[in-house]
Design a protein around this motif. Structure first.
Motif, PDB file in Angstrom:
ATOM      1  N   PHE A 119      -5.368  -8.117  -2.875  1.00 33.96           N
ATOM      2  CA  PHE A 119      -4.409  -7.087  -2.464  1.00 33.96           C
ATOM      3  C   PHE A 119      -4.142  -7.047  -0.966  1.00 33.96           C
ATOM      4  O   PHE A 119      -3.360  -6.245  -0.499  1.00 33.96           O
ATOM      5  N   GLN A 120      -4.838  -7.875  -0.198  1.00 39.49           N
ATOM      6  CA  GLN A 120      -4.587  -7.881   1.242  1.00 39.49           C
ATOM      7  C   GLN A 120      -4.238  -9.297   1.651  1.00 39.49           C
ATOM      8  O   GLN A 120      -4.418 -10.246   0.896  1.00 39.49           O
ATOM      9  N   TYR A 121      -3.704  -9.395   2.880  1.00 37.87           N
ATOM     10  CA  TYR A 121      -3.260 -10.698   3.313  1.00 37.87           C
ATOM     11  C   TYR A 121      -3.666 -10.920   4.760  1.00 37.87           C
ATOM     12  O   TYR A 121      -3.335 -10.119   5.644  1.00 37.87           O
ATOM     13  N   HIS A 122      -4.415 -11.977   4.981  1.00 40.66           N
ATOM     14  CA  HIS A 122      -4.768 -12.442   6.306  1.00 40.66           C
ATOM     15  C   HIS A 122      -5.259 -11.294   7.177  1.00 40.66           C
ATOM     16  O   HIS A 122      -6.138 -10.558   6.745  1.00 40.66           O
ATOM     17  N   THR A 123      -4.722 -11.096   8.360  1.00 40.97           N
ATOM     18  CA  THR A 123      -5.295 -10.070   9.242  1.00 40.97           C
ATOM     19  C   THR A 123      -4.787  -8.676   8.908  1.00 40.97           C
ATOM     20  O   THR A 123      -5.082  -7.724   9.603  1.00 40.97           O
ATOM     21  N   GLY A 124      -3.996  -8.569   7.867  1.00 42.98           N
ATOM     22  CA  GLY A 124      -3.580  -7.252   7.401  1.00 42.98           C
ATOM     23  C   GLY A 124      -2.395  -6.662   8.139  1.00 42.98           C
ATOM     24  O   GLY A 124      -1.978  -5.549   7.839  1.00 42.98           O
TER      25      GLY A 124
END
Lengths: 346, 592, 529
Positions: C422-427
């Motif tokens: 549900f999250q991606y890389h550094t957000g």
């Protein structure tokens, strides 16, 4: 290849093709609600019934494979009457809610009701009523609008491999729910939302943001991982109000929770809207001219003092090819260094 | 003189419900305490036996003295001592408790194939089945016949599926035998779900080995390596006996690897159904075995081509399979000598409803319905007037009195809008309301619909709602036509047999009893006096003695009147429960 | 990827190592599941019980950092079973003999001791892969983010080469790129030693070509990689840094070190769509347009160049990155003139023939996979059909080297980091999406129930995770996913940034940091409860 005739027209299709696919190949329309080309044929809605010579009752075209010499009739007063009865039955247990329904204008059931001209319903009767029970942030469920086509159940099992939901209970009380109606164990990919033919499943964030007629659709590519999924941005008044994906794409229309629901950062209020320059330790708003001149000046000075290789640039995997190309060209040709990299390794 | 004494206590579900286990226990205890153990221990054997049909008379007990059999009916534990004293010890049957003449009449018109050993073999002892040539058919088949020859015999016998559709068994086997596949399956459908039907249960409880033997022969014929018995979990006794029988069959190498020294491998698993009527539909049954929700799948492809786990699969009903060993043993010609031209052999029916001799019967196909009702069934209970027979359960229809002479076979019943079905036969008398009967069956099919297809899920609901409004006095002009129209559309468009046949009870009752529907709708009356909302009770002043009995039992306080004066019912308060009607000794209360 | 995404479903065996595909590449994960539905078998090698394990035939739960041993062990088995594709090896490879000898040391027994994977599973996996007709290998950062990441990749290449499993449809080696245009950024020459199209900056003939095209004098000295830039900043060798759309404070290992380095710069420019952790340290922050606000192309993990279209206007005064660079460049005296953004692609095609055949018109609906040298070329779904560009491919003997920082008494756990669904890389994007943060609101450390019980940690307790470089406080997620002794932290959350803990040790060849293995300790009772 199998040769058959549909409504008297000769059609030739590969072995194993269903009557429905053969008809669609020949551009002969057959209404469906529970059919999806990427899912196992279901035969639940019964709208796609056709007559086949030699078979004494109508068969569902979505489940019946063609055979050589088959003579199919896709429409007749009897068939249309049966289809209308089926629609009347579905609508007799469906809220007459199009006025406020998120799906209006993009709803298969609404379209069919329109084409079959169903307004008064001789089969009115009890309707299912469900307590609203929604504790997830992505998917809005209006179970009264569910027509039990089973697409959500099949997609969750067959495509997503999750099986978070299935049909439970019997008869009129049959409904789609998680096992034992306990908490939903879901990846929130929203594949179910994408195939729901009615307003039973919609995006929670879509609510009252604009319906089909207000929308401009733009095809682009998802900004998240490297799969390169095609997405369609639904834009209304310079705002992305939902994201979908077409079936005829690399990703076959499937998306993940980020791709499908993770778009609100675009119109987030915290987006940077103006350049900033640090003055006395604090970032202060500036004009583009001020900012760009300031940068050009400072980079020029650093280069003059320490040499071009004292300047470095980090480019981005989130920027386009063209931007990345320009960035490295800028670093190499304008600044004069090969100190350019991006986060491929992270 | 040496005396062989056998005591057989009916221990089918019907027997047990009537107290069979207690009767059996009483026999054991008393025989022991009376010292009979020492005296005739070796010769006096107790047998549990399965159903012998006449469940209305349970507990039935046979006392067999040197092959001479006396049958007792309605036996309770307290009666056991006298039977032992007078009959077992002194050799004089207790005449007043033995079955009367009509018990034998009940049996004399029947022809027993499937049930021939039920009621005499001990279902929990394979030896007992072997004694009556059990598994001889299997031996014959695997050692002397090819699969094709076996199928040939079944084809010639004319055996057709006993589950309802009547598809020729030999043809089904033949198609499947010609499919090439790594695995094939044979499934015994024991998911008997029609209300009031208990043919399959009784066969498994009474003679499980016949079913197993039939299944093994089927497996050999089609080339199956695994089989399933899909049986309702609500049949614990049948399941228990089946499990035991499978164990015994394995011990005798009738199942397992290298059956009877040949290269034929086959074994059977039991899969318990969870009580869904629709799982009796073969594709839903397959889905259920596969661990899916029991919902039917579209045909084609038919299971003989693509069935369980996508492999060729034959699904046969319990009774069909139980016929097989007898056909093999006695020959196709013997079997086809029973029945009519197109419907060969015999059929087991569960005869229930307003009939004197309710129970399990097996009759030759083509027997006149009248003989079943009046000779075997002994006529209507309480000498009321016959109204109709409902055959085929929720998928079937009713046959009115003017068609009583019809022959009972696949074609004849179909010609009058009913079906043989799996063998339910519910007898209705003048006190039954046909609209209400239709409503009963629709309630059943609606609540058992799997919900997959629209016409069955919503259509039967709407049919039921219309029937409900008719029986509650809210019927509208045009409702009969609406019922007929919708019923026909549902039949034409439903996915599986359940939906395709669910409207039959409505269509058939409208066909023969349209006037009853009319009376409900236009006159707001239920001619049979069943539909409560259409009833009214009045006290006939000229008969009423003013005893007050009705007033005392009225739960609503609707009855008023002075002692010894005629009473009256306030129709607005009356809840039409009928308590006053039952309570009045003078028949002073009119119902209508 | 040497193959393309649609080919996945026709694999008969998929060997997935160091890739939590269903969470990091969900749609590729779907293709893998589709392959399983069509009868394929999956071999998973992962220290955690990732979702894909549910669909696998063999799961090898090896210790993080022991990939070389595991792969060599599998190859040892293939050698023993004589499952080498001799024809392929002779025709298309060199160095097989030396390589073969290098495997002698890696018997399954020995490999079991190093990796913790039962011998029988190693054998089973090897045979499955060796017998397959259309097998493909898939990997991501679980293979590369190690101080010996290059060695890991060589080992994978060796496995594919010895079995001849390359250069065919649905058969190949497939690194999955983690970010939407990381492939494109590399293709476009945003790497310190290569111009666009992987053309080396230190080759005079190539440099000359670019000098002519760009009308500028170019440096012949390979530049610094991202992690090297940070070190150089600490050492005062880099004085100014221009960051376009990156957030190294969050993504680089050893956050404290990164912040120090950035603060040590004389001048920092950050161009981004949000005020990121890195932007907050900048001297100038420039607002840019996001993907939905511009035209251009992305290149996905299977080399497919795809069309990005403008749907919206950027907010406020924000501008497209290209416009900003062009304007800045002009002000610095180097005027790049383009009337249309597509002209940039045309210029790239002139310098790198592999994309010369790609135009916006051709990729309006579907992208094209490079190489696509001419306007009538259909693109290239899989690479190395009928040979390698260099002639013969070399086997590279690889030795197992333990990770740089292993657990000891003081830091008894291995920490591995990664992503979640549900999250991606550094957000910087996903942390701004309310819905995603309802289901994935905060950082956590996955810990095995046995470890949790020993440390008296209940699910949801706040714990402190400490490495030699720093500490973070976060919730414990008691889970069967990691084995005993292993913990996992997703790196998306600034409140408990995993990279405060990670080891900045670099792979000597490709300079990738060792984010997948470091030693930590876990303590309870530090506030926040």
């Amino acid at each position: 290849m199998i040769d058959l005739s549909i409504n008297g027209l000769p059609v030739s299709v590969p072995e194993g093709t269903t009557i429905l696919d053969a008809a669609r190949f020949a551009d002969i329309p057959i209404p469906t609600l529970c059919h999806h080309p990427k899912l196992t044929p279901y035969g639940g809605c019964r709208l796609c019934i056709v007559d086949v010579k030699g078979i004494n009752r109508p068969v569902t075209s979505c489940t019946t494979p063609v055979t050589a010499g088959m003579e199919v009739t896709t429409t007749s007063p009897t068939i249309e009457k049966l289809r209308k009865t089926i629609l009347e039955l579905i609508l007799s247990d469906h809220p007459n809610d199009c006025m406020v329904c998120e799906k209006a204008g993009d709803c298969t059931l609404q379209e069919l009701a329109y084409f079959y001209g169903i307004r008064e319903n001789r089969l009115d009767g009890e309707r299912r009523v469900y307590a609203k029970k929604d504790d997830n942030p992505f998917i809005e469920r209006n179970m009264e609008k569910c027509i039990l086509c089973g697409k959500c159940v099949r997609i969750c099992d067959e495509v997503q491999g999750v099986g978070a939901i299935d049909i439970a209970y019997r008869g009129f009380n049959a409904k789609v729910c998680p096992p034992f109606e306990k908490n939903l164990d879901c990846e929130f990919c929203g594949q179910c939302v994408s195939v729901c033919p009615t307003g039973a499943l919609t995006g929670k964030a879509w609510g009252q943001r604009g319906r089909q007629k207000d929308i401009k659709e733009i095809e682009t590519i998802c900004p998240y991982c490297g799969c390169g999924c095609s997405i369609t941005l639904h834009v209304r008044r310079n705002e992305v109000i939902r994201v979908s994906s077409r079936e005829d794409t690399l990703n076959e229309g499937w998306l993940c929770p980020k791709g499908r629901f993770g778009y609100s950062f675009i119109n987030n209020a915290a987006r940077l809207k103006t350049p900033f320059i640090r003055e006395e330790g604090k970032l202060k708003e500036a004009t583009w001219d001020e900012a760009l001149d300031f940068i050009a000046d400072r980079l020029g000075k650093v280069k003059a003092k320490y040499g071009a290789d004292s300047i470095a640039g980090l480019s981005s995997a989130r920027c386009t090819n063209e931007e990345n190309y320009l960035f490295q060209k800028f670093m190499r040709a304008a600044v004069g260094t090969n100190n350019v990299d991006h986060c491929a390794r992270l | 003189m040496k005396t062989d004494i056998v005591v057989r206590v009916c221990m089918g579900t019907g027997g047990i419900a009537a107290g069979g286990a207690e009767v059996m226990e009483a026999f054991k205890k008393l025989l022991k305490s009376k010292g009979l153990k020492a005296k005739i221990e070796k010769n006096c054997t107790m047998h549990k036996v399965g159903c012998r049909g006449l469940c209305a008379r349970d507990v039935l007990v046979d006392i067999v003295v040197n092959d001479s059999k006396t049958t007792y009916q309605f036996i309770k534990p307290a009666m056991v001592e006298r039977i032992i004293d007078e009959h077992v010890i002194n050799g004089k049957p207790v005449e007043e408790w033995t079955v009367p003449e009509d018990y034998y009449l009940f049996h004399s018109k029947q022809v027993k194939v499937v049930l021939s050993d039920c009621g005499s073999v001990d279902p929990e002892d394979i030896g007992s089945y072997l004694n009556v040539k059990g598994y001889d058919a299997l031996k014959k088949v695997v050692t002397t016949m090819s699969p094709a020859e076996t199928i040939g015999v079944i084809r010639q016998s004319g055996l057709r599926g006993r589950g309802g559709a009547g598809f020729p068994t030999g043809t089904k086997w033949e198609i499947c035998s010609k499919e090439t596949s790594e695995h094939k399956y044979i499934i015994c459908n024991a998911d008997e779900g029609d209300p009031g039907a208990f043919m399959d249960r009784s066969v498994i409880e009474g003679n499980p080995h016949a079913v197993i033997e039939g299944m093994i022969i089927g497996a050999y014929s089609i080339g199956a390596d695994a089989g399933y018995v899909y049986i309702r979990a609500e049949y614990p006794l049948a399941v228990e006996r089946l499990k035991n029988a499978l164990k015994e069959a394995r011990q005798h190498n009738f199942l397992g690897k290298g059956i009877l020294g040949t290269k034929f491998n086959f074994d059977i698993k039991i899969k318990l159904g969870a009580g869904a009527f629709v799982c009796g539909e073969e594709t839903a049954l397959i889905a259920s075995i596969e661990g899916q929700r029991g919902m039917p799948r579209a045909k084609p492809p038919f299971p003989v081509y693509k069935g369980l786990w996508g492999k060729p699969t034959v699904i046969n009903n319990v009774e069909t399979l139980a016929n097989v060993p007898y056909i093999i043993r006695k020959g196709a010609g013997w079997y086809s000598s029973f029945g009519t031209e197109k419907s060969k052999g015999t059929k087991v029916f569960a005869l229930t409803g307003k009939i004197r001799n309710s129970g399990l019967i097996e009759v030759p196909m083509g027997i006149p319905l009248r003989e079943i009702i009046y000779d075997i069934g002994g006529g209507i209970e309480n000498d009321k007037a016959f109204k109709a027979v409902q055959t085929g359960g929720p998928s079937g229809g009713c046959i009115p009195s003017h068609l009583l002479d019809i022959k009972v076979d696949f074609e004849s019943l179909a010609s009058v809008g009913s079906i043989v079905g799996s063998g339910g036969m519910v007898v209705l008398d003048e006190g039954d309301c046909m609209v209400n009967i239709a409503k009963f069956f629709l309630q059943f099919t609606q609540s058992e619909s799997c919900g997959k297809c629209v016409p069955c899920r919503i259509g039967t609901k709407r049919l039921l709602e219309i029937l409900e409004r008719i029986t509650s006095g809210k019927g509208r002009e045009g409702d009969i036509e609406l019922l007929e129209d919708l019923a026909r559309d549902i039949k034409a468009t439903s996915l599986c047999g359940l939906g395709q046949t669910a409207p039959n009870p409505i269509l058939s009752t409208i066909r023969y009893f349209r006037d009853e529907y009319d009376a409900h709708i236009t006159k707001k009356k239920c001619p049979a006096g069943v539909c409560r909302d259409l009833l009214s009770y009045v006290i006939l002043a000229e008969i009423c003695k003013g005893c007050g009995a009705c007033k005392r039992v009225c739960p609503a306080g609707a009855i008023s009147g002075e002692k010894k004066q005629p009473h009256t019912i306030d129709a607005d308060i009356c809840v039409r429960c009928g308590a006053c009607f039952e309570a009045c000794k003078f028949k002073a209360i009119g119902k209508g | 990827m040497t193959n393309s995404i649609p080919e996945i479903e026709n694999n008969d065996v998929l060997f997935v190592i160091g890739s939590n595909t269903t969470e990091t590449h969900p749609i590729i994960g779907l293709r893998m599941k589709k392959a399983v539905r069509k009868g394929a078998k999956i071999i998973v090698a992962d220290p955690r019980k990732i979702n894909l394990v549910r669909f696998s035939t063999v799961w090898m739960q090896h210790r993080p950092g022991t990939d070389v041993a595991l792969l060599n062990g599998m190859m040892h088995v293939l050698l023993q079973e004589q499952m080498v594709d001799k024809g392929f090896v002779t025709e298309w490879t060199e160095g097989f003999d030396t390589f073969r000898k290098s495997l002698a040391d890696y018997s399954p027994e020995k490999v079991e001791k190093i990796t913790g994977v039962p011998k029988k599973d190693i054998v089973r996996a090897a045979l499955l892969y060796g017998e397959a007709k259309r097998p493909a290998i898939y990997y991501t950062m679980g293979i590369t983010q190690h101080a010996h990441g290059t060695q890991n990749v060589f080992a994978i290449a060796n496995l594919a080469l010895m079995t001849g499993n390359l250069g065919r449809e649905s058969t190949g080696v497939n690194p999955l790129r983690g970010q939407n245009n990381v492939q494109g950024a590399t293709d476009m020459g945003c790497i310190p030693n290569q111009y666009p199209g992987y053309q080396r900056v230190d080759l005079p003939s190539i440099r000359a070509k670019f000098e002519t095209a760009w009308d500028a004098k170019l440096s012949d000295k390979p530049g610094l990689t991202a992690t090297e830039m940070m070190n150089a900043a600490m050492e005062d060798k880099v004085k100014a840094l221009y960051i376009m759309g990156e957030n190294p404070v969050m993504s680089d290992p050893d956050t404290h070190h990164t912040v120090k380095a950035l603060k040590n710069l004389e001048f920092l420019v950050v161009q981004d769509i949000f005020m990121t952790e890195t932007a907050q340290l900048a001297d100038v922050v420039l607002p840019s347009a996001c993907f939905a606000e511009k035209d251009g192309t992305f290149t996905n993990t299977e080399r497919r160049v795809q069309r990005v279209k403008k749907a919206l206007n950027p907010p406020g005064k924000a501008r497209e990155d290209s416009a900003i660079i062009l304007e800045l460049s002009r002000r610095m005296g180097y005027d790049m003139k383009y009337n249309l953004i597509e002209e940039v692609l045309r210029e790239i095609g002139g310098l790198w023939p592999a994309v010369a055949g790609i135009t916006y018109g051709r990729i309006e609906k579907w992208g094209l996979q490079w190489p696509c040298p001419t306007l009538d070329h259909p693109g290239t779904p899989y690479l190395f059909k009928g040979g390698f560009p260099r002639g013969k491919a070399s086997f590279t003997p690889v030795r197992y080297e333990p990770s740089k920082e292993l657990p000891d008494k003081e830091y008894p756990f291995i920490l591995t980091t990664g992503r979640q669904l549900f999250q991606y890389h550094t957000g910087s994007m996903t942390r701004k999406v309310k819905e995603l943060n309802i289901v994935a609101p905060e950082a956590y450390v996955e810990i095995n129930p046995a470890d949790a019980e020993r440390l008296k940690i209940a699910d949801g307790d706040t714990v402190r995770v400490t490495s030699r470089r720093g500490s973070i406080d976060l919730r414990a997620l008691v889970s069967e996913r990691p084995y005993e002794g292993l913990v996992f932290i997703p790196f998306h959350y600034r409140e408990a940034a995993a990279n405060i803990l990670t080891n900045p040790q670099l792979d000597p060849v490709c300079k990738i940091p060792e984010l997948k293995v470091c030693a930590v300790k876990i303590e309870t009772g530090h506030g926040g409860q």
